[in-house]
Design an enzyme around this catalytic site. Structure first.
Site, PDB file in Angstrom:
ATOM      1  N   PRO A  17       9.219 -15.365 -76.707  1.00 19.09           N
ATOM      2  CA  PRO A  17       8.447 -15.415 -77.946  1.00 19.09           C
ATOM      3  C   PRO A  17       7.247 -14.469 -77.981  1.00 19.09           C
ATOM      4  CG  PRO A  17       8.083 -17.380 -76.623  1.00 19.09           C
ATOM      5  CD  PRO A  17       9.229 -16.642 -75.997  1.00 19.09           C
ATOM      6  N   ASN A  18       7.017 -13.962 -79.172  1.00 19.46           N
ATOM      7  CA  ASN A  18       5.875 -13.089 -79.501  1.00 19.46           C
ATOM      8  C   ASN A  18       5.988 -11.676 -78.936  1.00 19.46           C
ATOM      9  OD1 ASN A  18       4.330 -15.113 -80.972  1.00 19.46           O
ATOM     10  ND2 ASN A  18       4.082 -16.105 -78.982  1.00 19.46           N
ATOM     11  N   ARG A  25      -0.045  -6.871 -80.840  1.00 14.27           N
ATOM     12  CA  ARG A  25      -0.526  -8.126 -80.277  1.00 14.27           C
ATOM     13  C   ARG A  25      -1.358  -7.857 -79.018  1.00 14.27           C
ATOM     14  NH1 ARG A  25       3.211 -11.609 -76.223  1.00 14.27           N
ATOM     15  NH2 ARG A  25       1.803 -13.378 -76.053  1.00 14.27           N
ATOM     16  N   TYR A  30      -1.441  -6.237 -73.387  1.00 13.20           N
ATOM     17  CA  TYR A  30      -0.002  -5.933 -73.338  1.00 13.20           C
ATOM     18  C   TYR A  30       0.333  -4.461 -73.600  1.00 13.20           C
ATOM     19  CZ  TYR A  30       0.332 -11.007 -73.375  1.00 13.20           C
ATOM     20  OH  TYR A  30       0.195 -12.334 -73.054  1.00 13.20           O
ATOM     21  N   ASN A  81      11.814 -11.495 -69.441  1.00  7.52           N
ATOM     22  CA  ASN A  81      10.409 -11.801 -69.654  1.00  7.52           C
ATOM     23  C   ASN A  81      10.394 -13.027 -70.571  1.00  7.52           C
ATOM     24  OD1 ASN A  81       7.775 -12.078 -70.329  1.00  7.52           O
ATOM     25  ND2 ASN A  81       7.423  -9.921 -70.829  1.00  7.52           N
ATOM     26  N   ALA A  84       5.735 -16.886 -73.115  1.00  3.48           N
ATOM     27  CA  ALA A  84       5.057 -18.182 -72.961  1.00  3.48           C
ATOM     28  C   ALA A  84       5.978 -19.250 -72.376  1.00  3.48           C
ATOM     29  CB  ALA A  84       4.505 -18.637 -74.304  1.00  3.48           C
ATOM     30  N   HIS A  87       5.959 -20.571 -68.657  1.00  2.00           N
ATOM     31  CA  HIS A  87       5.055 -21.603 -68.141  1.00  2.00           C
ATOM     32  C   HIS A  87       5.421 -23.007 -68.610  1.00  2.00           C
ATOM     33  CE1 HIS A  87       3.007 -17.845 -67.522  1.00  2.00           C
ATOM     34  NE2 HIS A  87       2.852 -17.667 -68.829  1.00  2.00           N
ATOM     35  N   ASP A  94      16.920 -24.078 -66.272  1.00  2.92           N
ATOM     36  CA  ASP A  94      18.227 -24.716 -66.048  1.00  2.92           C
ATOM     37  C   ASP A  94      19.373 -23.821 -66.508  1.00  2.92           C
ATOM     38  OD1 ASP A  94      17.090 -26.918 -64.907  1.00  2.92           O
ATOM     39  OD2 ASP A  94      17.399 -28.257 -66.613  1.00  2.92           O
ATOM     40  N   GLU A 105      12.391 -11.581 -62.897  1.00 12.64           N
ATOM     41  CA  GLU A 105      11.391 -12.002 -63.897  1.00 12.64           C
ATOM     42  C   GLU A 105      10.373 -10.872 -64.053  1.00 12.64           C
ATOM     43  OE1 GLU A 105       9.378 -15.530 -62.583  1.00 12.64           O
ATOM     44  OE2 GLU A 105       7.876 -15.437 -64.180  1.00 12.64           O
ATOM     45  N   HIS A 107       6.836  -9.521 -66.212  1.00 16.32           N
ATOM     46  CA  HIS A 107       5.710  -9.729 -67.138  1.00 16.32           C
ATOM     47  C   HIS A 107       4.945  -8.431 -67.268  1.00 16.32           C
ATOM     48  CE1 HIS A 107       6.393 -14.004 -67.145  1.00 16.32           C
ATOM     49  NE2 HIS A 107       6.545 -13.928 -65.836  1.00 16.32           N
ATOM     50  N   LEU A 108       4.567  -8.123 -68.480  1.00 17.68           N
ATOM     51  CA  LEU A 108       3.758  -6.924 -68.713  1.00 17.68           C
ATOM     52  C   LEU A 108       2.399  -7.053 -68.030  1.00 17.68           C
ATOM     53  CD1 LEU A 108       4.725  -6.908 -72.433  1.00 17.68           C
ATOM     54  CD2 LEU A 108       5.204  -4.975 -70.936  1.00 17.68           C
ATOM     55  N   SER A 109       1.794  -8.213 -68.201  1.00 20.80           N
ATOM     56  CA  SER A 109       0.471  -8.451 -67.622  1.00 20.80           C
ATOM     57  C   SER A 109       0.624  -9.114 -66.255  1.00 20.80           C
ATOM     58  CB  SER A 109      -0.352  -9.359 -68.549  1.00 20.80           C
ATOM     59  OG  SER A 109       0.254 -10.645 -68.644  1.00 20.80           O
ATOM     60  N   ARG A 114      -4.852 -14.011 -64.803  1.00 19.47           N
ATOM     61  CA  ARG A 114      -5.204 -14.551 -66.122  1.00 19.47           C
ATOM     62  C   ARG A 114      -5.498 -16.057 -66.031  1.00 19.47           C
ATOM     63  NH1 ARG A 114      -1.118 -12.505 -70.427  1.00 19.47           N
ATOM     64  NH2 ARG A 114      -2.824 -13.240 -71.763  1.00 19.47           N
ATOM     65  N   ARG A 118      -1.264 -19.825 -66.758  1.00 20.79           N
ATOM     66  CA  ARG A 118      -0.232 -18.775 -66.676  1.00 20.79           C
ATOM     67  C   ARG A 118       0.214 -18.522 -65.229  1.00 20.79           C
ATOM     68  NH1 ARG A 118      -0.233 -16.433 -71.891  1.00 20.79           N
ATOM     69  NH2 ARG A 118      -2.292 -16.602 -72.841  1.00 20.79           N
TER      70      ARG A 118
HETATM   71  C1  DQA Z   1       3.791 -12.388 -70.670  1.00 25.65           C
HETATM   72  C2  DQA Z   1       2.737 -13.305 -70.047  1.00 25.65           C
HETATM   73  C3  DQA Z   1       2.805 -14.683 -70.663  1.00 25.65           C
HETATM   74  O1  DQA Z   1       1.820 -15.527 -70.075  1.00 25.65           O
HETATM   75  C4  DQA Z   1       2.547 -14.623 -72.147  1.00 25.65           C
HETATM   76  O2  DQA Z   1       2.685 -15.894 -72.730  1.00 25.65           O
HETATM   77  C5  DQA Z   1       3.392 -13.615 -72.842  1.00 25.65           C
HETATM   78  C6  DQA Z   1       3.694 -12.344 -72.181  1.00 25.65           C
HETATM   79  C7  DQA Z   1       3.671 -10.924 -70.165  1.00 25.65           C
HETATM   80  O3  DQA Z   1       4.623 -10.174 -70.355  1.00 25.65           O
HETATM   81  O4  DQA Z   1       2.634 -10.553 -69.607  1.00 25.65           O
HETATM   82  O5  DQA Z   1       3.765 -13.786 -73.988  1.00 25.65           O
HETATM   83  O6  DQA Z   1       5.076 -12.855 -70.294  1.00 25.65           O
END
Ligand code: DQA
Length: 156
Positions: A17-18, A25, A30, A81, A84, A87, A94, A105, A107-109, A114, A118
């Site tokens: 999501p997002n 954003r 990011y 990725n 959210a 977490h 599953d 896995e 993650h950009l950040s 953080r 997270r």
């Molecule tokens: C994220 C890190 C997550 O905590 C966050 O909710 C995201 C992006 C990242 O790519 O850094 O939406 O997965």
């Protein structure tokens, strides 16, 4: 079909999501690239690696679960990725366990620099590896790692 042509491995890249809002954003966290930019970079990398990729994003947990389920028997590796849902989602964990496809896995950040909420991931301990904090390049490193492992699996 030429039997000597190596199998084209297929990697599924999944975004939670997002991430459809990348580029607008929280760009300080990011970065300025859009998800379309990241997809283009992933497709270029896949071409140089000689692998096929499918690229998927959803804001819905159930849609992500269904996409993972549909990867069974189709994809050789998953790069995810979960955003959210990293977490919070036992359902995504599953689904990954159910299909039993090796997963990286991304993650950009750097989620460990953080907020404390997270720091925990429902995916990390079932993933082959985790890449966090390297921005969009993290996806490319994950594709490289996956392709390398698939190639060595196919080797003599
Ligand atoms: C994220 C890190 C997550 O905590 C966050 O909710 C995201 C992006 C990242 O790519 O850094 O939406 O997965």
């Amino acid at each position: 079909m030429n039997e000597t042509v190596a199998k084209k491995w297929r990697i599924l890249v999944i975004n939670g999501p997002n991430l459809n809002l990348l580029g607008q954003r929280e760009t300080g966290i990011y970065g300025a690239l859009t998800l379309a930019d990241i997809e283009t970079a992933c497709r270029r990398k896949a071409d140089t690696l000689g692998i096929a990729i499918d690229f998927f994003q959803s804001n819905h947990e159930g849609a992500l679960v269904e996409r993972i389920q549909a990867a069974a028997g189709v994809h050789d590796w998953i790069v995810i990725n979960p955003a959210a849902y990293t977490h919070t989602s036992v359902a995504i964990r599953d689904a990954l366990l159910a299909v039993n496809i090796p997963t990286i896995e991304v993650h950009l950040s750097n989620i460990h620099r953080r907020e404390p909420f997270r720091h925990h991931s429902y995916v990390s301990d079932i993933a082959v590896g985790v890449i966090a904090g390297l921005g969009a390049e993290g996806y490319l490193y994950a594709l490289e790692a996956g392709a390398q492992r698939l190639a060595s699996k196919a080797g003599p």
